[in-house]
Design a protein around this motif. Structure first.
Motif, mmCIF file in Angstrom:
data_model
loop_
_atom_site.group_PDB
_atom_site.id
_atom_site.type_symbol
_atom_site.label_atom_id
_atom_site.label_comp_id
_atom_site.label_asym_id
_atom_site.label_seq_id
_atom_site.Cartn_x
_atom_site.Cartn_y
_atom_site.Cartn_z
ATOM 1 N N PRO A 1 0.840 -1.214 0.000
ATOM 2 C CA PRO A 1 0.000 0.000 0.000
ATOM 3 C C PRO A 1 0.873 1.260 0.000
ATOM 4 N N ARG A 2 0.284 2.363 -0.482
ATOM 5 C CA ARG A 2 0.942 3.673 -0.467
ATOM 6 C C ARG A 2 -0.004 4.678 0.170
ATOM 7 N N ILE A 3 0.501 5.397 1.176
ATOM 8 C CA ILE A 3 -0.329 6.381 1.876
ATOM 9 C C ILE A 3 -0.612 7.557 0.934
ATOM 10 N N GLY A 4 -1.885 7.863 0.735
ATOM 11 C CA GLY A 4 -2.274 8.996 -0.106
ATOM 12 C C GLY A 4 -2.521 10.244 0.703
ATOM 13 N N SER A 5 -3.095 10.098 1.876
ATOM 14 C CA SER A 5 -3.319 11.205 2.801
ATOM 15 C C SER A 5 -2.981 10.700 4.197
ATOM 16 N N PRO A 6 -2.122 11.451 4.926
ATOM 17 C CA PRO A 6 -1.614 12.806 4.696
ATOM 18 C C PRO A 6 -0.691 12.895 3.467
ATOM 19 N N THR A 7 -0.699 14.066 2.834
ATOM 20 C CA THR A 7 0.131 14.282 1.658
ATOM 21 C C THR A 7 1.588 14.416 2.063
ATOM 22 N N LYS A 8 2.439 13.713 1.347
ATOM 23 C CA LYS A 8 3.866 13.745 1.657
ATOM 24 C C LYS A 8 4.427 15.139 1.421
ATOM 25 N N GLY A 9 5.218 15.639 2.359
ATOM 26 C CA GLY A 9 5.884 16.929 2.210
ATOM 27 C C GLY A 9 5.045 18.121 2.615
ATOM 28 N N VAL A 10 3.778 17.902 3.004
ATOM 29 C CA VAL A 10 2.900 18.995 3.413
ATOM 30 C C VAL A 10 2.890 19.085 4.936
ATOM 31 N N THR A 11 3.094 20.299 5.469
ATOM 32 C CA THR A 11 2.991 20.529 6.907
ATOM 33 C C THR A 11 1.575 20.974 7.236
ATOM 34 N N TYR A 12 0.958 20.266 8.162
ATOM 35 C CA TYR A 12 -0.426 20.566 8.530
ATOM 36 C C TYR A 12 -0.451 21.525 9.709
ATOM 37 N N GLN A 13 -1.461 22.402 9.726
ATOM 38 C CA GLN A 13 -1.574 23.396 10.788
ATOM 39 C C GLN A 13 -2.868 23.193 11.560
#
Length: 776
Positions: A691-703
């Motif tokens: 499997p490959r994680i789709g969300s959380p998006t790789k490289g995105v910092t969440y606030q």
């Protein structure tokens, strides 16, 4: 006798004063504070506009070397035959004039040399009195002491009156004959030579003035030696001259010329621009006709820019549909105004993605609902097409694939790309977010055209040229590789033919690489494209920013774009077609699996050709079509390779996200059969894809918001193989939940760094780091 003594004493006093002036006065300026006009010319020397000097006179400074030699010779012959031999005044002429004027009391004779006339104009002297005449002589001597004869003659020819508010032979040549003084014919040169002696009576824009000029010109011709009085010139002098009055001076390409004048001082001579008056006239005509036909749709204004990408020369620039129409703010220059570019920036994100090895034109992208942190982009048509090839996603301007690619290449990298490409006034990347690729920022038409020219110039960004004196840059800044630039153009050239879209068919025997754009809320409609050596941009909209549902790139700007392309071909203004040369580029066409866009695996049923950059483009072998063994009796996947009880078949193993898209589109895709219960978990887990994680998006910092009532959640989703039935989610080694593959897990995170892990029911896994910060 008394009068003679007075005259003699006056002459002696004047002579003494003149000597003192010559000996002790500093070097005077030939022009003083005289201001000059600026003539703006097209690339072929045709006048676009002659700007008034500060004193409301047309006065163009022209070098002596740029004046037709016949005009110079005729002027000397008519005004001052001994100019190169006297010290500023002609003693014999003065004596003869004084005798005739003051002694015999007959007709006054001026006897002014060219230097004396220059002194009168330069120092604003009243030469009708004896004192004024003597001061004129003294000033002439002073000028002669400090300047060469050529300098003096040039200054005279720049300041001499030629009727009305026209001063200078260069001004008169452009005004009356619409040509530079170097191009004057002999009859025209002789006509200008006789006007300064009596500019009011010889005003060539009137019938009586033209007749008076013709008579004086005929007398001038008779002063030439017989050997120089050729029959051809004599016959030409009888023919009428085509004279344009000053009231009909051209006012062409107003926005473009205004920008030239704003960066030009009055010490410059005529400014020869890169503009082609023929192309300018064509673009203005096309816009005027188009707007007139479509006023009922609320289309009242448009702008256009045409350049030659080989030299980056501006060939035509139309700032608005009507410069003099205040109702559309016609004096605003639409080629320099900051506007939202809509989707016209998408090709450059695709180019960056190609350069970074994320895609090639045949790669499969996903056009489906997707969330990028807090941003959920939509397509223009509010729908989704599902799996789509990269080339088609660009041609049909799908928003979600473009945003996905921007998230992969990096928002900061794209912001830096635009900055280096000359886009001014950009805010911080976070101000725009991923909407930047959809027109979230603003650009000018000139900036946008330069970027499309960069694609034709093999990824090399160069500055636009508006003047012939601007250097033609052999190189600029390399923003994309030559290979990526070539592939993006090939993708844009595959845009459906205009006829297939109900647009005007283009008559050029050359491909057109074009892209449309529509800004948010229908405020701007764009079409930008390249054909042959040209780049053309069309904008339709309102300068006050008011919206109109008709302002859609494909419906409002594309028809005008192709009508203009067609008109260029009809008027033979388009350059001959040029072949797209890629022999020296590191590109090749390779076979890819038609269904997936990846390199064909052993079981791929059909292939197609796609462009590829060896060593850069993704080289994953397609694993969609796989050979499996099934039990002959049960139809389940077998664990053994016994040819008696099992057989091999080829089945499509689509990732779960693509499979869901096909199902949403109503396309039936056969799923792989279930495993036989006899198969062990380790055996099943050793096959297929993890499997490959789709969300959380790789490289995105969440606030996280600091609101007590805020309920910030991050959906956890994964892309899995077709045979997966269950997923198990963990965060920081803590078990969260078990769900079906298509179901998200809603996770409420805390501030900090987290490790997210997903495991499928066959034991295959994938983990990813997630960063969560506090929102400011």
């Amino acid at each position: 006798m008394k009068k003679r003594r007075i005259i003699a004493k006056g002459c002696l006093a004047g002579l003494a004063a003149g000597l003192l002036l010559v000996l002790f006065c500093p070097k005077p300026s030939l022009y003083g504070d005289t201001s000059f006009s600026v003539a703006v010319l097209d690339r072929d020397g045709r006048l676009l506009r002659l700007a008034l000097a500060d004193d409301e006179r047309y006065r163009l400074r022209t070098r002596l070397a740029d004046i037709n030699q016949v005009a110079v010779e005729a002027t000397l012959r008519y005004e001052d035959q001994h100019f190169y031999h006297h010290p500023g005044f002609n003693p014999a002429s003065l004596v003869r004039a004084a005798w005739s004027t003051y002694v015999k009391d007959t007709r006054p004779i001026g006897a002014s040399t060219i230097t004396m006339q220059l002194a009168r104009m330069r120092f604003d002297l009243n030469t009708r009195t004896v004192g004024g005449k003597l001061l004129q002589i003294a000033r002439a001597i002073q000028i002669e002491r400090h300047y060469s004869k050529d300098d003096i003659l040039e200054a005279y020819l720049n300041l001499a009156p030629y009727g009305g508010n026209i001063e200078g032979i260069g001004t008169a040549s452009l005004t009356y004959f619409d040509k530079l003084p170097t191009a004057l014919s002999k009859p025209e040169a002789m006509a200008l030579a006789v006007i300064p002696q009596n500019p009011v009576a010889r005003d060539v824009s009137t019938t009586t003035g033209y007749q008076a000029m013709s008579a004086a010109r005929a007398r001038l011709f008779e002063t030439w030696d017989e050997a120089e009085q050729d029959d051809v010139t004599r016959e030409q002098l009888v023919l009428p001259l085509a004279v344009r009055p000053a009231s009909q001076l051209p006012f062409r390409a107003p926005h473009f010329v205004q920008s030239i004048l704003a960066s030009t001082d009055d010490t410059q001579e005529a400014v020869t621009t890169t503009l082609s008056l023929d192309a300018q006239t064509l673009l203005e005509r096309q816009i005027r006709r188009y707007v007139d036909r479509h006023r009922s749709r609320g289309i009242t204004n448009a702008s256009a820019l045409l350049i030659d990408h080989r030299s980056m020369s501006v060939l035509a620039s139309v700032g608005s549909a009507d410069f003099f129409d205040d109702t559309i703010f016609g004096q605003v220059d639409g080629t320099r105004a900051k506007r939202s570019p809509g989707s016209t920036l998408k090709p450059f994100v695709y180019g960056m993605a190609i350069d970074q090895g994320h895609i090639h034109p045949g790669s499969l992208l996903k056009d489906a609902p997707r969330r990028f942190a807090a941003y959920t982009p939509e397509n223009f048509d509010r729908g989704f097409l599902g799996p789509i090839k990269a080339q088609d996603a660009l041609i049909y301007s799908r928003n979600v694939p473009a945003v996905d690619l921007l998230s992969r290449v990096g928002l900061d990298a794209f912001h830096d790309f635009l900055t280096r490409a000359g886009v001014s006034g950009l805010a911080h990347p976070d101000h725009y977010g991923l909407a930047m690729v959809l027109g979230g920022n603003e650009v000018t038409m000139r900036e946008l055209v330069a970027q499309y020219a960069m694609l034709e110039n093999r990824g090399m960004h160069k500055l636009l040229r508006s003047r012939q004196t601007d250097p033609v840059a052999p190189s600029g800044e390399q923003l994309l590789s030559p290979e990526a630039s070539f592939l993006v153009l090939e993708m844009l050239r595959a845009n459906p033919k205009p006829g297939a879209l109900g647009l005007p068919s283009n008559r050029l025997d050359t491909p057109v690489a074009w892209k449309t754009g529509t800004s948010y809320a229908y405020r701007d409609a764009w079409t930008v494209g390249t054909f042959g050596p040209y780049v053309l941009a069309i904008w339709v909209g309102n300068f006050d920013g008011s919206a109109n549902p008709e302002f859609v790139g494909r419906g409002a700007a594309a028809p005008l774009f192709f009508e203009t392309v067609d008109a260029l071909a009809v008027d033979r203004l388009a350059a001959p077609p040029h072949a797209v040369d890629h022999a020296d580029l590191n590109v090749k066409k390779v076979a890819v699996c038609a269904d997936s866009g990846d390199l064909p695996g052993r079981h791929c049923p059909r292939t197609a050709e796609a462009w590829f950059i060896p060593g850069v483009s993704p080289i994953r072998v397609s694993d969609v079509h796989r050979a499996i063994r099934i039990d002959r009796e049960t139809g389940l996947r077998a664990c053994d390779f016994d040819n008696t009880n099992s057989q091999e078949i080829v089945v499509e193993f689509w990732p779960s996200d693509i499979l869901a898209l096909y199902q949403q589109a109503g396309i039936t895709v056969q799923s792989p059969p279930a495993w036989s219960p006899d198969c062990s978990l380790s055996f099943k887990g050793a096959t297929g894809a993890a499997p490959r994680i789709g969300s959380p998006t790789k490289g995105v910092t969440y606030q996280l918001r600091q609101d007590p009532v805020a309920d910030d959640i991050i959906p956890l989703t994964a892309i899995v193989d077709s045979d997966v039935e269950r997923l198990f989610w963990f965060v920081n080694d803590q078990y969260l939940q078990s769900v079906k593959p298509e179901q998200p897990v809603l996770w409420k995170p805390e501030i900090g760094e987290h490790q997210v892990l997903v495991v499928d029911d066959l034991g295959r896994s994938h983990s990813q780091q997630v960063f969560v910060t506090s929102a400011q």
